[in-house]
Design a protein around this motif. Sequence first.
Motif, PDB file in Angstrom:
ATOM      1  N   PRO A 615       0.829  -1.223   0.000  1.00 36.94           N
ATOM      2  CA  PRO A 615       0.000   0.000   0.000  1.00 36.94           C
ATOM      3  C   PRO A 615       0.853   1.258   0.000  1.00 36.94           C
ATOM      4  CG  PRO A 615       0.104  -0.956   2.191  1.00 36.94           C
ATOM      5  CD  PRO A 615       0.819  -1.931   1.303  1.00 36.94           C
ATOM      6  N   PRO A 616       0.408   2.351  -0.638  1.00 38.85           N
ATOM      7  CA  PRO A 616       1.114   3.624  -0.558  1.00 38.85           C
ATOM      8  C   PRO A 616       1.122   4.141   0.879  1.00 38.85           C
ATOM      9  CG  PRO A 616      -0.489   3.637  -2.330  1.00 38.85           C
ATOM     10  CD  PRO A 616      -0.765   2.425  -1.517  1.00 38.85           C
ATOM     11  N   THR A 617       2.000   5.085   1.130  1.00 39.33           N
ATOM     12  CA  THR A 617       2.146   5.649   2.473  1.00 39.33           C
ATOM     13  C   THR A 617       1.967   7.157   2.423  1.00 39.33           C
ATOM     14  OG1 THR A 617       4.533   5.819   2.169  1.00 39.33           O
ATOM     15  CG2 THR A 617       3.705   3.813   3.195  1.00 39.33           C
ATOM     16  N   TRP A 633       0.640  11.210  -2.035  1.00 41.97           N
ATOM     17  CA  TRP A 633       1.119  10.062  -1.268  1.00 41.97           C
ATOM     18  C   TRP A 633       2.513   9.685  -1.733  1.00 41.97           C
ATOM     19  CZ3 TRP A 633      -2.752   9.993  -4.909  1.00 41.97           C
ATOM     20  CH2 TRP A 633      -2.491   9.295  -6.098  1.00 41.97           C
ATOM     21  N   PRO A 636       4.861   2.771  -2.536  1.00 41.86           N
ATOM     22  CA  PRO A 636       5.174   1.751  -1.535  1.00 41.86           C
ATOM     23  C   PRO A 636       6.623   1.306  -1.615  1.00 41.86           C
ATOM     24  CG  PRO A 636       3.993   0.779  -3.367  1.00 41.86           C
ATOM     25  CD  PRO A 636       3.992   2.259  -3.598  1.00 41.86           C
ATOM     26  N   ARG A 686      -8.612   6.727  -0.113  1.00 40.37           N
ATOM     27  CA  ARG A 686      -7.506   5.785   0.016  1.00 40.37           C
ATOM     28  C   ARG A 686      -7.019   5.433  -1.386  1.00 40.37           C
ATOM     29  NH1 ARG A 686     -10.738   0.302   2.014  1.00 40.37           N
ATOM     30  NH2 ARG A 686     -11.616  -0.258  -0.040  1.00 40.37           N
ATOM     31  N   ARG A 688      -4.807   2.436  -3.887  1.00 39.37           N
ATOM     32  CA  ARG A 688      -4.247   1.105  -4.091  1.00 39.37           C
ATOM     33  C   ARG A 688      -3.194   1.164  -5.204  1.00 39.37           C
ATOM     34  NH1 ARG A 688      -7.559  -3.331  -2.332  1.00 39.37           N
ATOM     35  NH2 ARG A 688      -9.583  -2.650  -1.478  1.00 39.37           N
ATOM     36  N   SER A 699      -4.214   1.816   0.969  1.00 39.47           N
ATOM     37  CA  SER A 699      -3.498   2.579   1.980  1.00 39.47           C
ATOM     38  C   SER A 699      -4.442   2.910   3.127  1.00 39.47           C
ATOM     39  CB  SER A 699      -2.958   3.859   1.369  1.00 39.47           C
ATOM     40  OG  SER A 699      -4.038   4.697   0.985  1.00 39.47           O
ATOM     41  N   GLU A 700      -3.866   3.488   4.153  1.00 41.43           N
ATOM     42  CA  GLU A 700      -4.715   3.975   5.235  1.00 41.43           C
ATOM     43  C   GLU A 700      -5.574   5.120   4.713  1.00 41.43           C
ATOM     44  OE1 GLU A 700      -2.527   5.008   8.659  1.00 41.43           O
ATOM     45  OE2 GLU A 700      -1.620   3.031   8.940  1.00 41.43           O
TER      46      GLU A 700
END
Length: 1564
Positions: A615-617, A633, A636, A686, A688, A699-700
């Motif tokens: 997932p991205p951060t 973002w 990952p 979010r 993906r 992601s969160e």
Amino acid sequence: MALPFYQKFHEHYDRSYRNKDLHTTMSQYQQEKKRSAIYTQGSTAYSSRSSAAHRQESEAFSQASSASAYQHQGSRAYSLGATEHSLGSEVSRKVASAYDYGLTDSSLLLEDYSSKLSPKTKRARKSLLSGEEKENLPSDYMVPIFSGRQVHVSGITDTEEERVKEAAAYIAQRNLLASEEELSTSKQSTASKRSVVSKQATSEIQQEETFEKKSRKVAIREKAERLALRKTIEETEAYHRKLNEDSLLHAPEFIIKLRSHTVWEKESVKLHCSVAGWPEPRVTWYKNQVPINVHTNPGKYIIESRYGMHTLEINACDFEDTAQYRASAMNVKGELSAYASVVVKRYKGEFDETCFHAGASTLPLSFAVTPHGYASKFEIHFDDKFDVSFGREGETMSLGCRVVITPEIKHFQPEIQWYRNGAPVSPSKWVQTHWSGERATLTFSHLNKEDEGLYTIRVRMGEYYEQYSAYVFVRDADAEIKGAPASPLDVVCLDANKDYIIISWKQPAVDGGSPILGYFIDKCEVGTDTWSQCNDTPVKFARFPVTGLIEGRSYIFRVRAVNTNGIGLPSRVSEPVAALDPAEKAKLKTRPSAPWTGQIIVTEEEPTEGIIPGPPTDLSVTEATQSYVVLSWKPPGQRGHEGIMYFVEKCEADTHNWQRVNTELPVKSPRFALFDLTEGKSYSFRVRCANSAGVGEPSEATAVTVVGDKLDIPKAPSKIIPSRNTDTSVVVSWEEPRDVKELVGYYIEGSVVGSGAWEPCNNNPVKGSRFTCHGLVTGQKYIFRVRAVNAAGLSDYSQDSEAIEVKAAIAAPSPPCDITCLESFRDSMVLGWKHPDKIGGAEITGYYVNYREVIGGVPGKWREANIKAVSDQAYKISNLKENMVYQFQVAAMNMAGLGEFSAASESFTCEEWTIAVPGPPQNLKYSEVRKNSLVLQWKPPIHSGRTPVTGYFVDLKEANAKDDKWRGLNEAATKNKYLKVQGLKEGGSYVFRVRAINQAGVGKPSELAGPVVAQTLPGTKEIVVSVDDDGVISLNFECDKMSPNSEFTWSKDYVSIEDSARLVAESKGNKTKMTFKDLGMEDLGIYSCDVTGTDGIAASYLIDEGEVKRLLALSQEHKFPTVPVKSELAVEILEKGQVRFWMQAEKLSGNAKVNYIFNEKEIFEGPKYKMHIDRNTGIIEMFMEKLQDEDEGTYTFQLQDGKATGHSTLVLIGDVYRKLQKEAEFQRQEWIRKQGPHFAEYLSWEVTGECNVLLKCKVANIKKETHVVWYKDEREISVDEKHDFKDGICTLLITEFSKKDAGFYEVILKDDRGKDKSRLKLVDEAFKELMTEVCKVIALSATDLKIQSTAEGIRLYSFVTYYLDDLKVNWSHNGTAIKYTDRVKSGVTGEQIWLQINEPTPNDKGKYVMELFDGKTGHQKTVDLSGQAYDEALAEFQRLKQAAVAEKNRARVLGGLPDVVTIQEGKALNLTCNVWGDPAPEISWMKNEKALASDDHCNLKFEGGKKAFFTITGVSSADSGKYGLVVKNKFGSETSDFTISVFIPEEEARKAVSEPQKGKKKSK
């Protein structure tokens, strides 16, 4: 065919076209590989081989096929064994057929080829890398290829046919890449691969060796396959040789980049670069980001483009050429730039004036300005300074000032830098700077509101600098739609990536009277002129993300505001922005872009590939408005080496329903803008990641975000306080609002009290809490208000300020300067000083003096010298100590108070002066400054010497001149205390001094007055003298630049006029008048008017004896008026011989009367006289049909118009009358002549542009029956065509005019109404004049001299229309007439005038001039035969000379051989041929294109190197054929062919018999 360098060292397995259809095809292909029977025809031995061995064989096949395709070794490549299969053959056949017969379905071809190309299909996966991932890959492992989506392929071109061609070209390019890679690595890796395979699968290879024996059927089949493959490879290779790599669309790339240079002044420099790309890129050159125009400075720049090599040559470099240069290459695929710097160095050693051109050279600051250089200190002054300026959008404006630097150093120029609001101004297409050596200018070619601001010029001279500033205001352009808002400003790019570009701007100050509803953003692709609107509904927020861009292309943007009245004008366009990620931009700058695209990089995967990305951060909402939301973002960490894409999902608050936003188009950048969100609702977001392995975890989610403007509109400023500044400006200050975010600035508006109309004081938002509003009307009262601006919008208006009257603020004056000792006694000293530079807006009311003792160089305490203010600029200080040293300081005072004291003066000793000559005059001042004159005034010296002052001498010099350049203005001493200085040079800066004289001699000079620039300031007015209707004489003066405290002061001979019994002065407002009660000779003198409280505004008027007489006469005329006459009584002859007497008065009323008098008797209207009066125009007329002898006499018109009277008289007596009578008779006869055909313009000649002579005349009153007959020397000239008289012109064209055409020409015009004739003399002087004009036209038709190399030498030539012997031709070389010899000749061939230089030598270099002398004037054509021109001409001459020698000495057959020889069998054949060549040629004989050797049957001889013999002793039918003699030497060769036909008599007889029989059968 060679490949591009970036494709030669990379493995390339294309998986970029795997869409859903291709994945299906791929799986079918993998299943197909498992069925080994397709290769073995059912052989179980072949099918039992291991997969590893199978892959090894496939690699061997790929290597062999690529080597065969590019090294022509097909047979050897396919001799590796029987392990090759037919896959390569099948693919090659498909490719070849696709090109031969045309692709009808590009996707089908792509599918087939992609499914069967890669030999590593089990591991092959699509790799979609982002910008950041590309940087982590090895540079030698990445190969840019075309994007994998068919949609992208079809989007490149417009038609299906072009898309098919593109797909085919893509496949060919991919085949080249794969084959070339295998070619470059085959030699190095074949052995290693075999050893690795043998180590890894020894058992499998041993098993393979047991099956080496094949059946005959299998061997024949494999051999047939190899032959088919070889044929296919040869066909493909032939196609590749024809394939033009440039026809493949790809972006520009610099093969050879620009290189920086450092050169000396006066040298030339060339910048080179080589550009590839298709379509062929267009290259534009820039200097400091400004396009170079070769036409603005001819000869300075030379731009060439040859065969992909682009050159910029800068001739005679000077210091201004030091800059950064850019070559910009652009085509439909994108734009790329290469940069280089050019540094021009100046000589730093011992100065040599011969190295520089006089008056044009400059030296850098390091040359002479050091702490120990030419000057220890420089004084920099600004003259003719630019003031606060006002412009309008679209106009041009120039700011400039004259820079005066003291001391002046020859060949030394200062450093000039311009600033706007403290930031340096760089030259661009909007603004240019110029330094002439004396004047610095800043020019705006097209004003924009972005140009508004405080402009500062800074002049640096070594370690010293001075600067000057003034504000520039730019008003809005007139709106095209009434009430529409003004244009926005400062359109810039805040963020750019592949998917969108965020544009920001500033809101305009003027909304057109209606609130702005929003803004429309337009985009335009660079290289086109088509604008498209980016948003359908107006956006209010001053930032907007523009989407729908094509990756890699550059765009410009503009913004338009809209209100209820309409859409306003667009803003200035932004700078070009590329739709690329920042990382991609950095890569484009470091390496050239590959063909096709650099958007997706497909590489061979490492063992870690195939991992589903994590997932991205750090997902966050970076910006949220009511129109859009921007997410950002980080990629990952777990993603392998494969490219990834992103899917964005949204979810409304308090729900768990996640929806994918970008379902159709994955995001490639780690930023994304979301539209179509409901304003006021709350959302979470979010992201993906996805690659070929699948879609990763999300992601969160972000925190809940409310759709709306995060940025609030600022609050209104408060506490608006205006304060006085100047008589046209007011300083407005305010208190900034609290908690304002992202403040852009403030808009200030002003309004005249009571008008209700508000006008913007600035059109570019200003930061800070203080602003000076300029352009106000003196004396008016204004109120002001302020608005704050940020991206969210404009705040409400602040409260109105208090009203303030516009007038100059009063401040304390600046310190006086130049304190000097005028006279010294034993116990007192007299000081003098200069007026302060700044008086603070009010008159100086007095001065205060302080003094202190200086003992041993140590100064003591200051003491007051006067308690009461001193009004004069001199003061005597008493009670001083004899021989004591003192220092002094002075302060000035006005209504505002006491100013600062001046710096301490130099030290003076109190001692008795015994000087007999007078001291220096005092209080020098200048006034009435004009462009070539001024008035200098002074006061007498305080110390007059032993005897009284008897006069004064005035000296002048230029401000920058040395002290030995003083020159006196008056030879004899003037007793006046003023002098009008004339003869000044406009724009020159001068200083003055005055010296007093008495019986003892001339005293010391005064303090300098100046410097002052001789110029007439705009708006300068002079004193005007007027006389009213009652005859009162007065002097009038008007001043438009008065301050509130200014007053008019009248003087006579520069002495103030107090109460006078002869003069009355009165003033009202900005006008004043001085009236003479009774003007007389006692009023002679110079009358001047000074305006106090201004910068020396004054004017004067001289009344001398002549002026007194003129004014008195004018006064008398006003008292006793006369009818003003515009034209006195005159007479003219009309067309039919009528006589018209007329005069014109200035004006006549309706009651005006006229009496007509002839010889003192009044005459009246009747048959002889016709009278007429036009009271509107004032014209009075009298007509007479004919003049007779009794009409000789005096004619008078008497006028009376109310109180005014007047008259005008005309005398027609004697010769005057007879001449008039004769003219009237001539006009009558001329009128009679014009009743028939006649000449309106008589015969004349004209030389045409073709150097022909045209005789022409203009005729009138003609008809069809009118004939024109031409004569020369009384002989009729036959004319081929009959003239139609349509244009009223008769012409006779004489071609190639020469001496034979001299003579008398006559043309006769006649019909039944009469005839007329015209003669033209073309002999003697008239003929010479015509020949001179002919020669002149021939000379002007000469073309520029050109250089032509011949086998004999170099020829200089020019063409003329045609040549005459009367045209004298003279040639000169380097200013010296050429002496003609056998080597240097001149001549004329046809219309070519030439100079032949045989066997040229270096002495022949130089400038050649051809002068064509037409008899009066010489016309010159020049050419420079030196340098490159000479070298090229000499090289061409030598080549031609060698070619001539070679042609002369080349081996050749001179003759002797027939074309055809027919001979009977059995006969002997003897042929003899002459040959020639130096050296003697070698010969050989050929029969049917094969070498023929001499033998007994055919004897071949060659004697003396000149004769060749060919003998056949007995001819037979075998001797028939085509023969050839080949002669050759080192200069060349030649072949002479002949044919021998042998016939047999018996066969000929049989043929003769058979032919008639055939003819008979046919006839039947």
